[in-house]
Every structure is written in structure tokens, then in C-alpha cells.
Scaffold this motif. Structure first.
Motif, PDB file in Angstrom:
ATOM      1  N   ASP A  38       0.829  -1.205   0.000  1.00 18.17           N
ATOM      2  CA  ASP A  38       0.000   0.000   0.000  1.00 18.17           C
ATOM      3  C   ASP A  38       0.865   1.257   0.000  1.00 18.17           C
ATOM      4  O   ASP A  38       0.501   2.275  -0.598  1.00 18.17           O
ATOM      5  CB  ASP A  38      -0.922  -0.015   1.222  1.00 18.17           C
ATOM      6  N   MET A  39       2.026   1.195   0.670  1.00 17.89           N
ATOM      7  CA  MET A  39       2.974   2.309   0.627  1.00 17.89           C
ATOM      8  C   MET A  39       3.411   2.583  -0.813  1.00 17.89           C
ATOM      9  O   MET A  39       3.436   3.739  -1.265  1.00 17.89           O
ATOM     10  CB  MET A  39       4.204   1.990   1.480  1.00 17.89           C
ATOM     11  N   ILE A  40       3.745   1.522  -1.519  1.00 18.08           N
ATOM     12  CA  ILE A  40       4.201   1.654  -2.906  1.00 18.08           C
ATOM     13  C   ILE A  40       3.084   2.208  -3.787  1.00 18.08           C
ATOM     14  O   ILE A  40       3.313   3.099  -4.624  1.00 18.08           O
ATOM     15  CB  ILE A  40       4.694   0.290  -3.439  1.00 18.08           C
ATOM     16  N   LYS A  41       1.869   1.700  -3.595  1.00 20.60           N
ATOM     17  CA  LYS A  41       0.723   2.158  -4.392  1.00 20.60           C
ATOM     18  C   LYS A  41       0.489   3.656  -4.198  1.00 20.60           C
ATOM     19  O   LYS A  41       0.284   4.397  -5.163  1.00 20.60           O
ATOM     20  CB  LYS A  41      -0.526   1.378  -3.995  1.00 20.60           C
ATOM     21  N   ASN A  42       0.554   4.104  -2.943  1.00 21.77           N
ATOM     22  CA  ASN A  42       0.325   5.517  -2.656  1.00 21.77           C
ATOM     23  C   ASN A  42       1.496   6.388  -3.099  1.00 21.77           C
ATOM     24  O   ASN A  42       1.297   7.551  -3.460  1.00 21.77           O
ATOM     25  CB  ASN A  42       0.045   5.711  -1.166  1.00 21.77           C
ATOM     26  N   PHE A  43       2.686   5.828  -3.085  1.00 26.69           N
ATOM     27  CA  PHE A  43       3.845   6.547  -3.589  1.00 26.69           C
ATOM     28  C   PHE A  43       3.698   6.808  -5.086  1.00 26.69           C
ATOM     29  O   PHE A  43       3.943   7.918  -5.572  1.00 26.69           O
ATOM     30  CB  PHE A  43       5.116   5.755  -3.304  1.00 26.69           C
ATOM     31  N   ILE A  44       3.272   5.805  -5.803  1.00 24.59           N
ATOM     32  CA  ILE A  44       3.098   5.937  -7.249  1.00 24.59           C
ATOM     33  C   ILE A  44       1.949   6.892  -7.575  1.00 24.59           C
ATOM     34  O   ILE A  44       2.060   7.736  -8.471  1.00 24.59           O
ATOM     35  CB  ILE A  44       2.832   4.553  -7.891  1.00 24.59           C
ATOM     36  N   LYS A  45       0.844   6.789  -6.842  1.00 24.91           N
ATOM     37  CA  LYS A  45      -0.345   7.584  -7.144  1.00 24.91           C
ATOM     38  C   LYS A  45      -0.237   9.024  -6.662  1.00 24.91           C
ATOM     39  O   LYS A  45      -0.640   9.964  -7.352  1.00 24.91           O
ATOM     40  CB  LYS A  45      -1.574   6.926  -6.520  1.00 24.91           C
ATOM     41  N   TYR A  46       0.325   9.224  -5.456  1.00 29.50           N
ATOM     42  CA  TYR A  46       0.348  10.557  -4.859  1.00 29.50           C
ATOM     43  C   TYR A  46       1.753  11.126  -4.639  1.00 29.50           C
ATOM     44  O   TYR A  46       1.893  12.276  -4.225  1.00 29.50           O
ATOM     45  CB  TYR A  46      -0.372  10.539  -3.502  1.00 29.50           C
ATOM     46  N   GLY A  47       2.776  10.330  -4.877  1.00 26.15           N
ATOM     47  CA  GLY A  47       4.132  10.785  -4.573  1.00 26.15           C
ATOM     48  C   GLY A  47       4.364  10.869  -3.083  1.00 26.15           C
ATOM     49  O   GLY A  47       5.210  11.633  -2.618  1.00 26.15           O
ATOM     50  N   ILE A  48       3.609  10.079  -2.314  1.00 25.09           N
ATOM     51  CA  ILE A  48       3.661  10.151  -0.857  1.00 25.09           C
ATOM     52  C   ILE A  48       4.800   9.298  -0.315  1.00 25.09           C
ATOM     53  O   ILE A  48       4.930   8.132  -0.666  1.00 25.09           O
ATOM     54  CB  ILE A  48       2.312   9.710  -0.248  1.00 25.09           C
ATOM     55  N   GLY A  49       5.661   9.876   0.515  1.00 33.46           N
ATOM     56  CA  GLY A  49       6.766   9.137   1.102  1.00 33.46           C
ATOM     57  C   GLY A  49       6.315   8.285   2.274  1.00 33.46           C
ATOM     58  O   GLY A  49       5.199   8.422   2.780  1.00 33.46           O
ATOM     59  N   TYR A  50       7.204   7.407   2.742  1.00 34.47           N
ATOM     60  CA  TYR A  50       6.826   6.470   3.801  1.00 34.47           C
ATOM     61  C   TYR A  50       6.557   7.158   5.141  1.00 34.47           C
ATOM     62  O   TYR A  50       5.674   6.746   5.892  1.00 34.47           O
ATOM     63  CB  TYR A  50       7.895   5.382   3.968  1.00 34.47           C
ATOM     64  N   THR A  51       7.300   8.239   5.436  1.00 28.56           N
ATOM     65  CA  THR A  51       7.039   8.960   6.689  1.00 28.56           C
ATOM     66  C   THR A  51       5.695   9.666   6.632  1.00 28.56           C
ATOM     67  O   THR A  51       4.917   9.633   7.596  1.00 28.56           O
ATOM     68  CB  THR A  51       8.160   9.974   6.979  1.00 28.56           C
ATOM     69  N   ASP A  52       5.403  10.309   5.493  1.00 29.93           N
ATOM     70  CA  ASP A  52       4.105  10.968   5.331  1.00 29.93           C
ATOM     71  C   ASP A  52       2.972   9.944   5.330  1.00 29.93           C
ATOM     72  O   ASP A  52       1.873  10.227   5.835  1.00 29.93           O
ATOM     73  CB  ASP A  52       4.072  11.773   4.037  1.00 29.93           C
ATOM     74  N   TYR A  53       3.219   8.786   4.761  1.00 28.78           N
ATOM     75  CA  TYR A  53       2.216   7.712   4.755  1.00 28.78           C
ATOM     76  C   TYR A  53       1.859   7.336   6.190  1.00 28.78           C
ATOM     77  O   TYR A  53       0.680   7.188   6.543  1.00 28.78           O
ATOM     78  CB  TYR A  53       2.786   6.503   4.012  1.00 28.78           C
ATOM     79  N   PHE A  54       2.883   7.206   7.018  1.00 29.56           N
ATOM     80  CA  PHE A  54       2.676   6.837   8.418  1.00 29.56           C
ATOM     81  C   PHE A  54       1.980   7.948   9.188  1.00 29.56           C
ATOM     82  O   PHE A  54       0.947   7.735   9.844  1.00 29.56           O
ATOM     83  CB  PHE A  54       4.021   6.497   9.067  1.00 29.56           C
TER      84      PHE A  54
END
Length: 337
Positions: A38-54
Motif C-alpha cells: 500500500d505504501m508503494i501504491k500511494n507513492f506511485i499515485k500521490y508521490g507520498i513518502g513512507y514517513t508521510d504515509y505513516f
């Protein structure tokens, strides 16, 4: 977009990614492999990093809610629009900042570049305890606590401080007894984020920053919670690793019993002070609450958005991006992403 993603991949701390994925998986009762996908999916879709994801709790956000969060990708264009680069020295240089906001500083200070060793000695003997700072450092780095009783050679110390860049010397700040009892090791600060629009200062969000160790200055490893205008903590104190604290680990003061004084006055101080720098429209102010009221510790033109939109210390399901858009209204369309 492609270059941005490649740069983020190169900068990735895979150990931290794994640690955050473990925390998220445990909190949400899912497999770590699912979190990473899900981290990877959101990174690709929104450019969201892992810290921001958390910190944004993306695993539990709707698609509409995700669009309201600041990220490393959209934050820089917003700051470039709101804060003119030629004026950023005002907040990036602590000495310049104090010269402008001396009225609100609530403490004496000297600049060693224009202070003799003899006057430095007088300053230290007068205040007994001082803090030496690098003028353009951040995150609590480069701060040195100096006590007069420990000094054997004033000239040697003076020279050493100048050579190391510790040219700003400040009188020790005395914080309010409520905060002193909770954490006497460092001055605890209330981060208040404000945005200036058409001459009006808007308070967007806040976070009380508390060291949970015995460091002498608030650092990037602190813990925090948002505060209501009447001084109540909206949540338990939480740190960057996803841990909640019901009491301070060292002093054992229970956070639920705290009422932070002068919070309304902190907001009023920010609204007054921000008007002095109209070309820096978005600022994260660090406010210290003393026995007689709030004073300004410093201002940040690049404040940590993760601090104020961290889901563990903020009850809003929307991100900090929405706060900014709601104030800017049609002006938002002027920002180039």
C-alpha cells in the motif's frame, strides 16, 4: 514526476520503512507485506513518502481525505509561493530574527561577532546560565548550555565559541511552573502555525513539543500533542515512532492532568508578531510560556508539516493542505506545482 520518484527511491531509508510498516501493521491488524504494497501504491499515485504515509495514517484514509494532506512533493511549491526567498533570512538567521522580534523575545542576548570577550564575560557573570547557538542551525542542533560556575578561562571559551559558530548567546529562559514540573530538562515550546492573507493572520494548527529525555534543548526526537485554546491536550503525547505516553518517562507527571497556561495569549502574540514580516506569509512559531506569559523562541519558514498533521496528535481526519487552501481560497490557483 519521474525524477522526483527516482530521487525519493535513492534517498529511502529501508530500515525505517520496515520499522514503520511493522508499526502500522500491528496497529491495524494487517500483514506487513500488505502495508508495504500500500505504501508503494500511494507513492506511485500521490508521490507520498513512507514517513508521510505513516503520519497521515494513509492506510485508513479515503481517496478524498488523502488529497488534503501536505507531502514532500507539494510542500515546496507552496512555500516558494508564500515565502519570498529574498526575505527568508529573517527566520533562517536567529540573530536577524531576534533583532526584528526583540520586543517579543523576553530574554537578553548578545552576538559574539560584535561583542568583546570582556563584555561576554560580564554577560555570563550576570545571568549565570546561558545558551550558545549557531545562528542558522535547526532541530536543536548546535546548542550548548554554559554555566558561569564551570568557566575557568573566559577568553578561551569566547574564542572557542566563535570558532565553532556559536555566536548567539542567550540568557536562560524560565518556563512556567506547569511545564517546568513536567519537564525541567529543556524549555518546552508550543509550535503555532500561522498564515497571513490580506493583512489578517490565521492560526492554522499547533503542537506542544516536549522532550521525553533529559536533553537540554527541544530536538527532532521530541514528542507532542495538539492543544485546545483553553490549554487541554487533545490527545495523549505521542512520539515519531508511534508511541503514546500517558506520563512523562522521567518526571512521571501525568499528561491528562495538565492544563497549559496562556494558550490564547500565545495565539494573540503570533497574530501580532506575524504582521512584522508580511513577505514570509507562512510561519511555524515556537512559543515558550513563561511565568508571566508567552515569548517567542524562534520562527520557521519551513516548519515541519508532519508535526501538525500527525494523526496521533491531531483529531482532524483532514490534512494540513486543506487548512492552507481554506485560507487562500481563489489565490490557491496561483501556485504552480
Amino acid at each position: 514526476m519521474k525524477k522526483y520518484m527516482l530521487d525519493k527511491i535513492k534517498e529511502a531509508n529501508f530500515k525505517r520503512i520496515d520499522n514503520l510498516a511493522t508499526i502500522i501493521a500491528n496497529k491495524n491488524n494487517v500483514k506487513k507485506s500488505f502495508v508495504k504494497r500500500d505504501m508503494i501504491k500511494n507513492f506511485i499515485k500521490y508521490g507520498i513518502g513512507y514517513t508521510d504515509y505513516f503520519k497521515g495514517d494513509y492506510i485508513n484514509r479515503t481517496e478524498e481525505e488523502k488529497k488534503t494532506f501536505l507531502t514532500a512533493k507539494n510542500y515546496v511549491p507552496i512555500l516558494n509561493y508564500l515565502n519570498k526567498k529574498s526575505y527568508r533570512v529573517v527566520t533562517n538567521d536567529k540573530v536577524v530574527f531576534l533583532r526584528i522580534f526583540n520586543k517579543y523575545a523576553g530574554r537578553d542576548w548578545i552576538d559574539l561577532r560584535v561583542t568583546s570577550d570582556a563584555d561576554f564575560k560580564k554577560f555570563l557573570q550576570k545571568y549565570k546560565t546561558v545558551f550558545a547557538k549557531v545562528k542558522d542551525d535547526f532541530g536543536g542542533h548546535g546548542i550548548r548550555k554554559i554555566e558561569d560556575k564551570d568557566v575557568k578561562d573566559y577568553k578561551k571559551l569566547y574564542k572557542e565559541l566563535k570558532e565553532n559558530g556559536n555566536i548567539l548567546i542567550e540568557e536562560e529562559i524560565k518556563q512556567h511552573k506547569v511545564l517546568e514540573k513536567m519537564n525541567p530538562y529543556a524549555v518546552n515550546a508550543l509550535r503555532v502555525v500561522s498564515l497571513l492573507k490580506d493583512g489578517e493572520v490565521h492560526i492554522l494548527r499547533n503542537a506542544l513539543r516536549i522532550n521525553i529525555n533529559d536533553e537540554v534543548a527541544i530536538t527532532c526526537a521530541d514528542a507532542f500533542a495538539s492543544v485546545t485554546i483553553d490549554g487541554k491536550l487533545e490527545t495523549d503525547i505521542a512520539d515519531d515512532a508511534g508511541n503514546y505516553y500517558k506520563e512523562h518517562p522521567l518526571t512521571k507527571v501525568k499528561f491528562k492532568d495538565l492544563t497549559i497556561p496562556y494558550v490564547k495569549e500565545c495565539f494573540e502574540l503570533v497574530k501580532e508578531a506575524h504582521k512584522l514580516i508580511p513577505d514570509i506569509r507562512y510561519v511555524g512559531w515556537d512559543i515558550v510560556i513563561t511565568p508571566t506569559g508567552p515569548i517567542i523562541l524562534e520562527g520557521n519558514e519551513y516548519p515541519s508539516y508532519g508535526l501538525v498533521q500527525y494523526y496521533m496528535v491531531n483529531k482532524s481526519k483532514y490534512g494540513h493542505l486543506k487548512d492552507i487552501k481554506d485560507v487562500l481560497k481563489d489565490e490557491w490557483n496561483n501556485i504552480k506545482f
